[in-house]
Each structure stands twice: as structure tokens, then as C-alpha cells.
Design a protein around this motif. Structure first.
Motif, PDB file in Angstrom:
ATOM      1  N   ARG A  28       0.829  -1.215   0.000  1.00 33.89           N
ATOM      2  CA  ARG A  28       0.000   0.000   0.000  1.00 33.89           C
ATOM      3  C   ARG A  28       0.858   1.258   0.000  1.00 33.89           C
ATOM      4  O   ARG A  28       0.674   2.171   0.811  1.00 33.89           O
ATOM      5  N   MET A  29       1.799   1.332  -0.957  1.00 35.56           N
ATOM      6  CA  MET A  29       2.739   2.451  -0.999  1.00 35.56           C
ATOM      7  C   MET A  29       2.229   3.581  -1.880  1.00 35.56           C
ATOM      8  O   MET A  29       1.653   3.346  -2.941  1.00 35.56           O
ATOM      9  N   ALA A  30       2.479   4.813  -1.450  1.00 34.99           N
ATOM     10  CA  ALA A  30       2.165   5.984  -2.254  1.00 34.99           C
ATOM     11  C   ALA A  30       3.280   6.225  -3.263  1.00 34.99           C
ATOM     12  O   ALA A  30       4.449   5.908  -2.993  1.00 34.99           O
ATOM     13  N   PRO A  31       2.974   6.764  -4.437  1.00 36.80           N
ATOM     14  CA  PRO A  31       4.020   7.054  -5.428  1.00 36.80           C
ATOM     15  C   PRO A  31       5.102   7.965  -4.853  1.00 36.80           C
ATOM     16  O   PRO A  31       4.837   8.835  -4.029  1.00 36.80           O
ATOM     17  N   GLY A  32       6.332   7.710  -5.285  1.00 36.42           N
ATOM     18  CA  GLY A  32       7.454   8.543  -4.865  1.00 36.42           C
ATOM     19  C   GLY A  32       8.127   8.114  -3.578  1.00 36.42           C
ATOM     20  O   GLY A  32       9.170   8.662  -3.210  1.00 36.42           O
ATOM     21  N   ARG A  33       7.555   7.142  -2.863  1.00 37.84           N
ATOM     22  CA  ARG A  33       8.161   6.650  -1.623  1.00 37.84           C
ATOM     23  C   ARG A  33       9.296   5.680  -1.937  1.00 37.84           C
ATOM     24  O   ARG A  33       9.525   5.315  -3.088  1.00 37.84           O
ATOM     25  N   LEU A  34       9.998   5.220  -0.887  1.00 38.35           N
ATOM     26  CA  LEU A  34      11.153   4.340  -1.071  1.00 38.35           C
ATOM     27  C   LEU A  34      10.799   2.903  -0.723  1.00 38.35           C
ATOM     28  O   LEU A  34      10.393   2.600   0.404  1.00 38.35           O
ATOM     29  N   LEU A  35      10.994   2.012  -1.682  1.00 39.67           N
ATOM     30  CA  LEU A  35      10.858   0.568  -1.489  1.00 39.67           C
ATOM     31  C   LEU A  35      12.250  -0.041  -1.394  1.00 39.67           C
ATOM     32  O   LEU A  35      13.112   0.249  -2.223  1.00 39.67           O
ATOM     33  N   VAL A  36      12.479  -0.884  -0.401  1.00 42.84           N
ATOM     34  CA  VAL A  36      13.736  -1.613  -0.253  1.00 42.84           C
ATOM     35  C   VAL A  36      13.492  -3.071  -0.601  1.00 42.84           C
ATOM     36  O   VAL A  36      12.549  -3.697  -0.092  1.00 42.84           O
ATOM     37  N   HIS A  37      14.331  -3.612  -1.494  1.00 41.71           N
ATOM     38  CA  HIS A  37      14.274  -5.028  -1.864  1.00 41.71           C
ATOM     39  C   HIS A  37      15.443  -5.724  -1.186  1.00 41.71           C
ATOM     40  O   HIS A  37      16.587  -5.599  -1.615  1.00 41.71           O
ATOM     41  N   ALA A  38      15.160  -6.440  -0.106  1.00 42.45           N
ATOM     42  CA  ALA A  38      16.187  -7.120   0.687  1.00 42.45           C
ATOM     43  C   ALA A  38      16.443  -8.503   0.110  1.00 42.45           C
ATOM     44  O   ALA A  38      15.514  -9.273  -0.100  1.00 42.45           O
ATOM     45  N   GLY A  39      17.735  -8.833  -0.148  1.00 44.26           N
ATOM     46  CA  GLY A  39      18.062 -10.079  -0.812  1.00 44.26           C
ATOM     47  C   GLY A  39      17.592 -10.035  -2.248  1.00 44.26           C
ATOM     48  O   GLY A  39      16.830 -10.893  -2.703  1.00 44.26           O
ATOM     49  N   CYS A  40      18.050  -9.024  -2.998  1.00 42.86           N
ATOM     50  CA  CYS A  40      17.432  -8.658  -4.277  1.00 42.86           C
ATOM     51  C   CYS A  40      17.745  -9.605  -5.419  1.00 42.86           C
ATOM     52  O   CYS A  40      17.057  -9.568  -6.445  1.00 42.86           O
ATOM     53  N   GLY A  41      18.777 -10.452  -5.319  1.00 42.91           N
ATOM     54  CA  GLY A  41      19.126 -11.302  -6.450  1.00 42.91           C
ATOM     55  C   GLY A  41      19.395 -10.469  -7.683  1.00 42.91           C
ATOM     56  O   GLY A  41      20.143  -9.486  -7.632  1.00 42.91           O
ATOM     57  N   ASN A  42      18.756 -10.809  -8.805  1.00 36.10           N
ATOM     58  CA  ASN A  42      18.969 -10.046 -10.041  1.00 36.10           C
ATOM     59  C   ASN A  42      18.052  -8.834 -10.162  1.00 36.10           C
ATOM     60  O   ASN A  42      18.013  -8.194 -11.214  1.00 36.10           O
ATOM     61  N   GLY A  43      17.320  -8.523  -9.100  1.00 38.80           N
ATOM     62  CA  GLY A  43      16.575  -7.271  -9.030  1.00 38.80           C
ATOM     63  C   GLY A  43      15.203  -7.269  -9.652  1.00 38.80           C
ATOM     64  O   GLY A  43      14.487  -6.258  -9.556  1.00 38.80           O
ATOM     65  N   GLY A  44      14.772  -8.360 -10.287  1.00 41.26           N
ATOM     66  CA  GLY A  44      13.538  -8.348 -11.054  1.00 41.26           C
ATOM     67  C   GLY A  44      12.300  -8.006 -10.242  1.00 41.26           C
ATOM     68  O   GLY A  44      11.443  -7.227 -10.698  1.00 41.26           O
ATOM     69  N   ILE A  45      12.170  -8.567  -9.043  1.00 46.36           N
ATOM     70  CA  ILE A  45      10.973  -8.335  -8.235  1.00 46.36           C
ATOM     71  C   ILE A  45      10.876  -6.874  -7.823  1.00 46.36           C
ATOM     72  O   ILE A  45       9.833  -6.227  -7.983  1.00 46.36           O
ATOM     73  N   GLY A  46      11.965  -6.334  -7.282  1.00 53.13           N
ATOM     74  CA  GLY A  46      11.950  -4.939  -6.856  1.00 53.13           C
ATOM     75  C   GLY A  46      11.726  -3.982  -8.012  1.00 53.13           C
ATOM     76  O   GLY A  46      10.976  -3.000  -7.886  1.00 53.13           O
ATOM     77  N   LEU A  47      12.357  -4.244  -9.154  1.00 47.32           N
ATOM     78  CA  LEU A  47      12.189  -3.371 -10.313  1.00 47.32           C
ATOM     79  C   LEU A  47      10.756  -3.423 -10.840  1.00 47.32           C
ATOM     80  O   LEU A  47      10.188  -2.394 -11.238  1.00 47.32           O
ATOM     81  N   TRP A  48      10.155  -4.602 -10.857  1.00 52.87           N
ATOM     82  CA  TRP A  48       8.763  -4.718 -11.294  1.00 52.87           C
ATOM     83  C   TRP A  48       7.855  -3.911 -10.369  1.00 52.87           C
ATOM     84  O   TRP A  48       6.979  -3.166 -10.838  1.00 52.87           O
ATOM     85  N   LEU A  49       8.042  -4.046  -9.059  1.00 55.20           N
ATOM     86  CA  LEU A  49       7.218  -3.311  -8.102  1.00 55.20           C
ATOM     87  C   LEU A  49       7.475  -1.806  -8.189  1.00 55.20           C
ATOM     88  O   LEU A  49       6.537  -1.005  -8.071  1.00 55.20           O
ATOM     89  N   SER A  50       8.729  -1.420  -8.404  1.00 58.87           N
ATOM     90  CA  SER A  50       9.048   0.001  -8.542  1.00 58.87           C
ATOM     91  C   SER A  50       8.299   0.610  -9.719  1.00 58.87           C
ATOM     92  O   SER A  50       7.750   1.715  -9.625  1.00 58.87           O
ATOM     93  N   ARG A  51       8.267  -0.098 -10.826  1.00 58.17           N
ATOM     94  CA  ARG A  51       7.543   0.381 -12.005  1.00 58.17           C
ATOM     95  C   ARG A  51       6.038   0.396 -11.759  1.00 58.17           C
ATOM     96  O   ARG A  51       5.343   1.371 -12.102  1.00 58.17           O
ATOM     97  N   ALA A  52       5.510  -0.671 -11.169  1.00 58.64           N
ATOM     98  CA  ALA A  52       4.067  -0.778 -10.978  1.00 58.64           C
ATOM     99  C   ALA A  52       3.533   0.243  -9.980  1.00 58.64           C
ATOM    100  O   ALA A  52       2.422   0.767 -10.149  1.00 58.64           O
ATOM    101  N   LEU A  53       4.317   0.526  -8.930  1.00 53.83           N
ATOM    102  CA  LEU A  53       3.856   1.401  -7.857  1.00 53.83           C
ATOM    103  C   LEU A  53       4.389   2.820  -7.979  1.00 53.83           C
ATOM    104  O   LEU A  53       4.045   3.684  -7.157  1.00 53.83           O
ATOM    105  N   ALA A  54       5.259   3.075  -8.979  1.00 52.58           N
ATOM    106  CA  ALA A  54       5.849   4.407  -9.177  1.00 52.58           C
ATOM    107  C   ALA A  54       6.609   4.869  -7.933  1.00 52.58           C
ATOM    108  O   ALA A  54       6.459   5.999  -7.465  1.00 52.58           O
TER     109      ALA A  54
END
Length: 257
Positions: A28-54
Motif C-alpha cells: 500500500r505504498m504511495a508514489p514517490g516513496r522508497l521501497l527496499v528489496h532485501a536479498g534482491c538477487g537479479n533485481g527483477g521483483i523490486g524493479l517490477w514493483l518500482s515500475r508498478a507502484l511508481a
């Protein structure tokens, strides 16, 4: 892995479409906030969420090779906004981030054997801002999961516990894919992480008849400890046993501050 698993995230990922949707809903994140991807591997999950949630993204993991690969994927996911994401090498229990900096955190199947899970929850709770949420997936064999104890120690509350269906069949497929594509994993994630994934896959993937592999391979089992048999007086090797394929769905636990 099939149509339920977005290829854009990564061929070695256990994250499917339902889990992506669940994480987005629970954060439930507002656009422009900071998401941390812990144990990011190749980054796909965090990058997908960053794009989807702005939202902005900070990802970290132990493998320099995987972190470099994640950095190289920023433009694919975010285009001209790629600078709103960054990746660094860091440990789950020692992030190096300031207190209360993250408005949302995701940690997907990164709590492997040998990691102090209570210490990880405490550290991620430390960097979580008031009102923020941490979504963590983990397999759980204990009859009474220690989530509430970990949450209290970190000053968090357990807000939701959702089952992630489709296991253990998904893990069986994933372990087999890790073994079959070992060379590609080495290029993408680095030698150490790929070797560990391959060993885990060989040990856990079921043998014919549905029995898990078990054992750690000849090189490791040969140097394992030995005991003396009381009946024969002879020594025998103790073969360390890695965990079997999970027999119940993993849980996605949402913590809040």
C-alpha cells in the motif's frame, strides 16, 4: 516455470503473478516513496514493483555479480526513470541503511538455512518507517511459527499471513531448472551463489518415486563427522541432510510499524 511465472522477473525466480499482486496490495505504498528489496538477487521483483507502484527502489544482496546484473536491468524496467533505482552489496542482517528510511520492504525467499531470521527481521524493522510495511516470504515447518516473537522484538506487528499456494510442486520444478541451467546461473548470479543453488537443487529434488534427494554430494559428505557403532565397533559417516522440498505452502508475512 510456466505462464504463472513472469519471465521478465527472472528464470530462476520463485515469484509468480499472484505473489506480485499480493505484495503490491499489502505494501500500500504511495508514489514517490522508497521501497527496499532485501536479498534482491537479479533485481527483477523490486524493479517490477518500482515500475508498478511508481516508487523509488533500493535493492541489496550478497552477490556482487547479481547486484551488477540488477543494475544493468534498471533501464529495461524503468526506462528514462532508471535513476530512481539503485543496488548495493550488503547482508540481510547488516544493511547499512539509516533508521526508518524505507516506506516498504520486500524480502522474497531469501531466508535460507543458516541465516539468523530473528536478526534479519530486527534489522529490516529498524529501517522501516512508521506506517510502513515489510512483506517477507518464507517456508515454515514449525508447528508454531515464530513470527509474532520476531515482530515484538523488532517493534513490529504481524498484520497479515497469506499462504502462497502451488508448493511443493513449484519448488520441485525450480530445483530441477537450477540443475539444468547451472551455467546460466553462474553467469547471472556468480559462482558461489550458483554453486549453492545447484547443491540445494540436487539435494532437494525428488528422486523417482517421490523421495527427496538428500545428502550434500560426495565432496561434502566424504569429510563429514563419523561415529563409532556400539554393535560393531566400526566407524560410519554421518551424512548431513539438507531440508526436503517444503510439504506445505510458504507464507507471505506482512509486518507493519
Amino acid at each position: 516455470m510456466g505462464d504463472d511465472y513472469p519471465s521478465e522477473i527472472g528464470a530462476s525466480s520463485s515469484c509468480d503473478w499472484p505473489l506480485l499482486g499480493l505484495m503490491a496490495a499489502r505494501l500500500r505504498m504511495a508514489p514517490g516513496r522508497l521501497l527496499v528489496h532485501a536479498g534482491c538477487g537479479n533485481g527483477g521483483i523490486g524493479l517490477w514493483l518500482s515500475r508498478a507502484l511508481a516508487v523509488h527502489l533500493y535493492g541489496f544482496g550478497l552477490s556482487p555479480v547479481a547486484v551488477a546484473h540488477a543494475t544493468g536491468r534498471q533501464r529495461h524496467f524503468l526506462g528514462e526513470q532508471s535513476m530512481r533505482a539503485s543496488f548495493r552489496v550488503a547482508a540481510l542482517e547488516k544493511t547499512g541503511l539509516p533508521d526508518h528510511v524505507a516506506h516498504g520492504i520486500v524480502c522474497v525467499n531469501a531466508l535460507t538455512d543458516g541465516i539468523d531470521k530473528a536478526a534479519v527481521v530486527y534489522e529490516l524493522g529498524r529501517i522501516l518507517a512508521p506506517g510502513g510495511r515489510l512483506v517477507m516470504t518464507r517456508s515454515q515447518r514449525a508447528a508454531t511459527p515464530p513470527w509474532q516473537d520476531h515482530a515484538r522484538a523488532a517493534g513490529l506487528q504481524v498484520e497479515h499471513v497469506d499462504e502462497h499456494p502451488g508448493e511443493p510442486a513449484m519448488w520441485e520444478r525450480l530445483y530441477r531448472l537450477w540443475i539444468e541451467h547451472a551455467e546460466g546461473l553462474r553467469r547471472e548470479l556468480g559462482e558461489d551463489q550458483a554453486r549453492g543453488m545447484g547443491a540445494g537443487g540436487r539435494a532437494r529434488a525428488p528422486r523417482p518415486g517421490g523421495r527427496p534427494g538428500g545428502g550434500l554430494g560426495r565432496a561434502q559428505s566424504a569429510c563429514g563427522p563419523r561415529v563409532i557403532s556400539e554393535s560393531t565397533g566400526l566407524t560410519r559417516k554421518i551424512r548431513p541432510r539438507m531440508p526436503d522440498v517444503p510439504q506445505a505452502p510458504s507464507r507471505a508475512v506482512c509486518f507493519s510499524r
